[in-house]
Write a protein that holds these residues in place. Structure first.
Motif, PDB file in Angstrom:
ATOM      1  N   MET A 149       0.834  -1.217   0.000  1.00 34.78           N
ATOM      2  CA  MET A 149       0.000   0.000   0.000  1.00 34.78           C
ATOM      3  C   MET A 149       0.862   1.259   0.000  1.00 34.78           C
ATOM      4  O   MET A 149       0.552   2.255   0.659  1.00 34.78           O
ATOM      5  CB  MET A 149      -0.959  -0.010   1.193  1.00 34.78           C
ATOM      6  CG  MET A 149      -1.784  -1.262   1.262  1.00 34.78           C
ATOM      7  SD  MET A 149      -3.130  -1.154   2.452  1.00 34.78           S
ATOM      8  CE  MET A 149      -3.742  -2.836   2.382  1.00 34.78           C
ATOM      9  N   LEU A 150       1.922   1.209  -0.790  1.00 35.00           N
ATOM     10  CA  LEU A 150       2.893   2.302  -0.794  1.00 35.00           C
ATOM     11  C   LEU A 150       2.300   3.587  -1.359  1.00 35.00           C
ATOM     12  O   LEU A 150       2.617   4.685  -0.898  1.00 35.00           O
ATOM     13  CB  LEU A 150       4.133   1.890  -1.602  1.00 35.00           C
ATOM     14  CG  LEU A 150       4.796   0.573  -1.180  1.00 35.00           C
ATOM     15  CD1 LEU A 150       6.035   0.304  -2.030  1.00 35.00           C
ATOM     16  CD2 LEU A 150       5.146   0.597   0.302  1.00 35.00           C
ATOM     17  N   GLY A 151       1.443   3.456  -2.367  1.00 37.06           N
ATOM     18  CA  GLY A 151       0.840   4.649  -2.950  1.00 37.06           C
ATOM     19  C   GLY A 151      -0.074   5.364  -1.979  1.00 37.06           C
ATOM     20  O   GLY A 151      -0.011   6.594  -1.846  1.00 37.06           O
ATOM     21  N   ALA A 152      -0.917   4.611  -1.289  1.00 38.93           N
ATOM     22  CA  ALA A 152      -1.818   5.223  -0.305  1.00 38.93           C
ATOM     23  C   ALA A 152      -1.030   5.892   0.805  1.00 38.93           C
ATOM     24  O   ALA A 152      -1.401   6.970   1.289  1.00 38.93           O
ATOM     25  CB  ALA A 152      -2.758   4.167   0.262  1.00 38.93           C
ATOM     26  N   GLU A 153       0.056   5.268   1.229  1.00 46.17           N
ATOM     27  CA  GLU A 153       0.901   5.867   2.265  1.00 46.17           C
ATOM     28  C   GLU A 153       1.478   7.199   1.811  1.00 46.17           C
ATOM     29  O   GLU A 153       1.597   8.148   2.588  1.00 46.17           O
ATOM     30  CB  GLU A 153       2.037   4.913   2.642  1.00 46.17           C
ATOM     31  CG  GLU A 153       1.598   3.721   3.467  1.00 46.17           C
ATOM     32  CD  GLU A 153       1.353   4.081   4.923  1.00 46.17           C
ATOM     33  OE1 GLU A 153       1.412   5.274   5.272  1.00 46.17           O
ATOM     34  OE2 GLU A 153       1.083   3.152   5.712  1.00 46.17           O
ATOM     35  N   TRP A 397      -8.566  -1.124   9.703  1.00 51.52           N
ATOM     36  CA  TRP A 397      -9.768  -0.294   9.574  1.00 51.52           C
ATOM     37  C   TRP A 397     -10.830  -0.894  10.505  1.00 51.52           C
ATOM     38  O   TRP A 397     -11.434  -1.908  10.203  1.00 51.52           O
ATOM     39  CB  TRP A 397     -10.213  -0.300   8.115  1.00 51.52           C
ATOM     40  CG  TRP A 397     -11.607   0.126   7.819  1.00 51.52           C
ATOM     41  CD1 TRP A 397     -12.377   1.039   8.496  1.00 51.52           C
ATOM     42  CD2 TRP A 397     -12.427  -0.356   6.735  1.00 51.52           C
ATOM     43  NE1 TRP A 397     -13.617   1.158   7.915  1.00 51.52           N
ATOM     44  CE2 TRP A 397     -13.674   0.316   6.822  1.00 51.52           C
ATOM     45  CE3 TRP A 397     -12.226  -1.271   5.720  1.00 51.52           C
ATOM     46  CZ2 TRP A 397     -14.708   0.079   5.926  1.00 51.52           C
ATOM     47  CZ3 TRP A 397     -13.258  -1.512   4.819  1.00 51.52           C
ATOM     48  CH2 TRP A 397     -14.480  -0.835   4.921  1.00 51.52           C
ATOM     49  N   PRO A 398     -11.017  -0.284  11.663  1.00 52.19           N
ATOM     50  CA  PRO A 398     -11.978  -0.833  12.628  1.00 52.19           C
ATOM     51  C   PRO A 398     -13.408  -0.655  12.140  1.00 52.19           C
ATOM     52  O   PRO A 398     -13.736   0.294  11.425  1.00 52.19           O
ATOM     53  CB  PRO A 398     -11.717  -0.011  13.891  1.00 52.19           C
ATOM     54  CG  PRO A 398     -11.114   1.272  13.410  1.00 52.19           C
ATOM     55  CD  PRO A 398     -10.329   0.916  12.185  1.00 52.19           C
ATOM     56  N   VAL A 399     -14.261  -1.593  12.532  1.00 54.45           N
ATOM     57  CA  VAL A 399     -15.668  -1.530  12.152  1.00 54.45           C
ATOM     58  C   VAL A 399     -16.314  -0.301  12.784  1.00 54.45           C
ATOM     59  O   VAL A 399     -16.177  -0.047  13.984  1.00 54.45           O
ATOM     60  CB  VAL A 399     -16.412  -2.801  12.610  1.00 54.45           C
ATOM     61  CG1 VAL A 399     -17.898  -2.707  12.290  1.00 54.45           C
ATOM     62  CG2 VAL A 399     -15.799  -4.028  11.939  1.00 54.45           C
ATOM     63  N   GLN A 400     -17.006   0.490  11.968  1.00 63.20           N
ATOM     64  CA  GLN A 400     -17.707   1.675  12.456  1.00 63.20           C
ATOM     65  C   GLN A 400     -19.136   1.269  12.842  1.00 63.20           C
ATOM     66  O   GLN A 400     -19.903   0.780  12.012  1.00 63.20           O
ATOM     67  CB  GLN A 400     -17.724   2.756  11.369  1.00 63.20           C
ATOM     68  CG  GLN A 400     -16.321   3.242  10.995  1.00 63.20           C
ATOM     69  CD  GLN A 400     -16.327   4.001   9.674  1.00 63.20           C
ATOM     70  OE1 GLN A 400     -16.497   3.420   8.612  1.00 63.20           O
ATOM     71  NE2 GLN A 400     -16.127   5.310   9.755  1.00 63.20           N
ATOM     72  N   LEU A 430      -6.840  -3.639   3.244  1.00 60.73           N
ATOM     73  CA  LEU A 430      -7.368  -2.669   2.294  1.00 60.73           C
ATOM     74  C   LEU A 430      -6.768  -1.306   2.620  1.00 60.73           C
ATOM     75  O   LEU A 430      -6.317  -1.065   3.747  1.00 60.73           O
ATOM     76  CB  LEU A 430      -8.892  -2.598   2.368  1.00 60.73           C
ATOM     77  CG  LEU A 430      -9.676  -3.830   1.903  1.00 60.73           C
ATOM     78  CD1 LEU A 430     -11.146  -3.685   2.249  1.00 60.73           C
ATOM     79  CD2 LEU A 430      -9.501  -4.026   0.405  1.00 60.73           C
ATOM     80  N   GLU A 431      -6.814  -0.427   1.645  1.00 58.46           N
ATOM     81  CA  GLU A 431      -6.252   0.907   1.858  1.00 58.46           C
ATOM     82  C   GLU A 431      -7.153   1.788   2.715  1.00 58.46           C
ATOM     83  O   GLU A 431      -6.773   2.903   3.072  1.00 58.46           O
ATOM     84  CB  GLU A 431      -6.004   1.565   0.487  1.00 58.46           C
ATOM     85  CG  GLU A 431      -4.921   0.864  -0.309  1.00 58.46           C
ATOM     86  CD  GLU A 431      -4.976   1.204  -1.785  1.00 58.46           C
ATOM     87  OE1 GLU A 431      -3.994   1.746  -2.314  1.00 58.46           O
ATOM     88  OE2 GLU A 431      -6.022   0.906  -2.412  1.00 58.46           O
ATOM     89  N   PHE A 435      -6.592   5.642   4.475  1.00 59.52           N
ATOM     90  CA  PHE A 435      -7.422   6.820   4.198  1.00 59.52           C
ATOM     91  C   PHE A 435      -8.073   7.337   5.475  1.00 59.52           C
ATOM     92  O   PHE A 435      -8.149   8.554   5.695  1.00 59.52           O
ATOM     93  CB  PHE A 435      -8.486   6.483   3.145  1.00 59.52           C
ATOM     94  CG  PHE A 435      -7.982   6.559   1.737  1.00 59.52           C
ATOM     95  CD1 PHE A 435      -8.053   7.744   1.020  1.00 59.52           C
ATOM     96  CD2 PHE A 435      -7.414   5.455   1.133  1.00 59.52           C
ATOM     97  CE1 PHE A 435      -7.578   7.826  -0.279  1.00 59.52           C
ATOM     98  CE2 PHE A 435      -6.938   5.519  -0.162  1.00 59.52           C
ATOM     99  CZ  PHE A 435      -7.015   6.705  -0.883  1.00 59.52           C
ATOM    100  N   LEU A 436      -8.536   6.427   6.322  1.00 59.52           N
ATOM    101  CA  LEU A 436      -9.174   6.846   7.565  1.00 59.52           C
ATOM    102  C   LEU A 436      -8.182   7.552   8.477  1.00 59.52           C
ATOM    103  O   LEU A 436      -8.530   8.535   9.143  1.00 59.52           O
ATOM    104  CB  LEU A 436      -9.771   5.630   8.279  1.00 59.52           C
ATOM    105  CG  LEU A 436     -10.557   5.902   9.554  1.00 59.52           C
ATOM    106  CD1 LEU A 436     -11.766   6.785   9.272  1.00 59.52           C
ATOM    107  CD2 LEU A 436     -10.996   4.584  10.192  1.00 59.52           C
ATOM    108  N   SER A 437      -6.933   7.089   8.506  1.00 61.20           N
ATOM    109  CA  SER A 437      -5.925   7.733   9.352  1.00 61.20           C
ATOM    110  C   SER A 437      -5.594   9.129   8.859  1.00 61.20           C
ATOM    111  O   SER A 437      -5.219  10.003   9.640  1.00 61.20           O
ATOM    112  CB  SER A 437      -4.657   6.873   9.403  1.00 61.20           C
ATOM    113  OG  SER A 437      -3.978   6.874   8.153  1.00 61.20           O
TER     114      SER A 437
END
Length: 480
Positions: A149-153, A397-400, A430-431, A435-437
């Motif tokens: 996930m280098l691009g998202a980072e 990504w924790p469940v909302q 997943l990315e 995104f959430l962070s």
């Protein structure tokens, strides 16, 4: 006409064929990134392409929806580049050779890259269609998702205003993913200098294992070709004193290797004895392993004449390491008993520059458990005189608990299909967590059409499922 005719979403498959024709394995997405930027320019859309190669395309809302909150559509540009043994194919230069088999699209001898080329194709079709009703759209195509996930980072999200994210990187129709595990890549390196001996060269091949994705299929406990190769070598004491430098398995850390190969240096006078030993192992394994791995094969070939071969006694010395390496499912989730909590996968083994390299994908929905596995691998590396490094770390990504986006999507799916939408958290990465962070408070769901055997040469994408999911995506944008 394209390879998919008479479809309700022809532009989706047109774009998918375009994408398939452009080499885009992980680390080689520059041309596809430029292609997406050129698409935006041709359609008069605002576009930003960053140094990493990520592409961000903005499309204004359809008339009457200008004041609504933006929606972010997201997929990744890279694919896992894997091919069948013996297939002449260059992922750096060749476009994929697509085939249609009934309801499925597949590629000739290679991965198809529906993960995640179909997401990019659906987004491009939506961006060009001015007949759709939608809020402001922000489409983000990231690079190198499959290798950490280098691009998202690397993505700068400062120009993104969306409050809702539709990630299109899932492989099961009728399922909303609402959470995922975090992960990392652990790389071990061991010195394995060679020396020259006069011997016969015996090439051993293990092939035909099912393999699969280390996140979505790790619970299936499929046989890892690397461990099978190590088991075989441990059973061959004399007459096989050393392993030649060529040993290899796997193409991606997050895919279980379906094949492995090694070259053994065998004294000429021991060739018949080695044939007998290998034949006995072959008979036993074909009887036992083919019960769950029907295409499994163990074969070996000999060079006609002995020669001066480079061998590595260090590789032989490292054999006990493979018996100690943790692999596969390490713990299940207490809250969701059917969900894997912690796992790791030995995905790549290669001998290069007199060093043995091992690459693992580590996953866990519990951050401390993820780090515990990393520490275990680091400790094992040190005990065998090697080194270890960790990279590609990404958050889960924790469940909302209260997601308006999830409720809207679930209600619409049931209205359209008459079937309830299943929701799940997955062990794969997943990315969305990244995104959430970067965009706290983002309301997120992930979905996609039916795909099977992703990350393997049996990779295939359902055409009818793609049609249904794309229709649903259009309708969802209309009601958000």
């Amino acid at each position: 006409m394209g390879i998919v005719e008479h479809t309700s979403c022809p532009r989706v498959f047109d774009y998918f064929e375009e994408i398939a024709g452009i080499p885009h394995g992980s680390g080689n997405t520059k041309r596809l990134s430029e292609h997406c930027a050129a698409f935006a320019a041709a359609h008069g859309l605002t576009c930003r392409r960053d140094a990493a190669g990520n592409v961000v395309i903005h499309k204004p809302a359809s008339p009457g929806r200008e004041t609504e909150e933006a929606v972010l559509l997201q997929g990744h540009l890279d694919m896992v580049a894997a091919q069948e043994e013996g297939i002449a194919f260059d992922f750096l230069r060749d476009g994929l050779r697509l085939r249609r088999e009934g309801d499925f699209l597949t590629a000739d001898g290679t991965t198809l890259g529906g993960d995640d080329g179909i997401a990019v194709a659906m987004c491009l079709a939506i961006l060009e269609d001015d007949s759709l009703s939608h809020p402001p759209l922000e489409c983000v195509f990231t690079v190198d998702e499959e290798i950490g996930m280098l691009g998202a980072e690397a993505l700068d999200t400062s120009d993104l205003t969306a409050t809702r994210l539709l990630n299109l990187d899932c492989e099961e129709e009728g399922v909303l993913t609402v959470g995922c595990a975090g992960g990392s890549r652990v790389r071990l390196c061991f010195p394995a200098a060679g020396r020259e001996v006069m011997a016969l060269s015996c090439r051993i091949r293990i092939e035909g294992l099912i393999g699969g994705h280390s996140g979505t299929e790790i619970h299936r406990n499929r046989i890892n070709a690397t461990h099978l190769l190590a088991t075989l070598r441990s059973q061959l004491t004399e007459p096989c004193p050393a392993i030649r430098g060529e040993v290899a398995a796997g193409a991606a850390a997050h895919a279980s290797p379906s094949s492995a190969t090694a070259l053994l240096a065998v004294p000429t006078e021991k060739q018949a004895e080695m044939d007998s030993l290998l034949a006995a192992v072959q008979e036993t394994w074909q009887r036992e392993i083919r019960q769950t791995e029907p295409d499994f094969s163990l074969t070996w070939t000999w060079e006609a004449q002995p020669g001066l071969l480079t061998v590595s006694e260090e590789l032989t010395r490292l054999l006990p390491l493979f018996a100690q390496l943790p692999d596969g499912v390490q713990a299940m989730c207490e809250e969701l008993p059917d969900m894997v909590e912690t796992s790791l996968n030995l995905g790549i083994v290669k001998w290069e520059n007199n060093q043995l390299h091992l690459s693992f994908s580590v996953r866990s929905s519990v951050e401390e458990e993820k780090h515990a596995v990393e520490r275990e691998l680091l400790s094992l590396a040190e005990s065998y005189g090697g080194t270890a490094s960790v990279d590609g770390d990404y958050p889960g990504w924790p469940v909302q608990r209260d997601s308006r986006l999830r409720k809207t999507a679930s209600r619409l799916w049931e209205e359209m299909t008459g079937q309830p939408m299943r929701t799940e958290a997955i062990h794969a990465g997943l990315e969305c967590g990244i995104f959430l962070s970067k965009m706290p408070g983002l309301d997120i769901i992930a979905m996609g059409p039916e795909m099977q055997d992703i990350h393997t040469p049996r990779d295939r994408l359902s055409i009818s499922s793609t049609e249904r999911v794309y229709t649903f995506l259009r309708e969802l944008l209309a009601v958000l």
